[in-house]
Design a protein around this motif. Sequence first.
Motif, PDB file in Angstrom:
ATOM      1  N   LYS A  45      -2.991  -3.924  -1.746  1.00  9.07           N
ATOM      2  CA  LYS A  45      -2.883  -4.888  -2.841  1.00  9.07           C
ATOM      3  C   LYS A  45      -2.198  -6.159  -2.353  1.00  9.07           C
ATOM      4  O   LYS A  45      -1.128  -6.100  -1.737  1.00  9.07           O
ATOM      5  CB  LYS A  45      -2.088  -4.284  -4.001  1.00  9.07           C
ATOM      6  CG  LYS A  45      -1.948  -5.209  -5.190  1.00  9.07           C
ATOM      7  CD  LYS A  45      -1.144  -4.562  -6.298  1.00  9.07           C
ATOM      8  CE  LYS A  45      -0.951  -5.551  -7.435  1.00  9.07           C
ATOM      9  NZ  LYS A  45      -0.070  -5.022  -8.468  1.00  9.07           N
ATOM     10  N   SER A  73      -0.578  -9.566  -3.733  1.00 12.49           N
ATOM     11  CA  SER A  73      -0.088 -10.173  -4.981  1.00 12.49           C
ATOM     12  C   SER A  73       0.950 -11.247  -4.700  1.00 12.49           C
ATOM     13  O   SER A  73       1.435 -11.370  -3.600  1.00 12.49           O
ATOM     14  CB  SER A  73       0.515  -9.096  -5.878  1.00 12.49           C
ATOM     15  OG  SER A  73       1.575  -8.427  -5.221  1.00 12.49           O
ATOM     16  N   TRP A  90       0.850  -1.182   0.000  1.00  6.56           N
ATOM     17  CA  TRP A  90       0.000   0.000   0.000  1.00  6.56           C
ATOM     18  C   TRP A  90       0.889   1.235   0.000  1.00  6.56           C
ATOM     19  O   TRP A  90       1.917   1.252   0.690  1.00  6.56           O
ATOM     20  CB  TRP A  90      -0.940   0.017   1.207  1.00  6.56           C
ATOM     21  CG  TRP A  90      -1.844   1.196   1.230  1.00  6.56           C
ATOM     22  CD1 TRP A  90      -2.930   1.417   0.420  1.00  6.56           C
ATOM     23  CD2 TRP A  90      -1.751   2.332   2.087  1.00  6.56           C
ATOM     24  NE1 TRP A  90      -3.507   2.617   0.722  1.00  6.56           N
ATOM     25  CE2 TRP A  90      -2.808   3.208   1.738  1.00  6.56           C
ATOM     26  CE3 TRP A  90      -0.882   2.707   3.100  1.00  6.56           C
ATOM     27  CZ2 TRP A  90      -3.009   4.418   2.383  1.00  6.56           C
ATOM     28  CZ3 TRP A  90      -1.082   3.908   3.746  1.00  6.56           C
ATOM     29  CH2 TRP A  90      -2.150   4.749   3.380  1.00  6.56           C
TER      30      TRP A  90
END
Length: 92
Positions: free
Chosen positions: A90, A92, A5
Amino acid sequence: MKATWNNQILAESEAIVVIENNHYFPIESVKTEFLKSSDTHTICPWKGTASYYTLVVDGEVNKDAAWYYPEPKEAAAEIAGYVAFWKGVKIS
């Protein structure tokens, strides 16, 4: 897996637990310098009472963007000591 982030890695680990499409990171993989305790709490019928952290990265604040279960119910015991993220973080 990574949680990022505001161009900062918040957590990184291969030991992720996924429950209800949420990725829980072991607390030891989380950069706790970006976490500020929050007074927010919510209740999940099967996981228990969640506590929250506000993220603070480079002066930017993301209120209650991380949560954890300090004393999860037996059905969710596997996430004891884990932190999950949302609100634009996010994974990932």
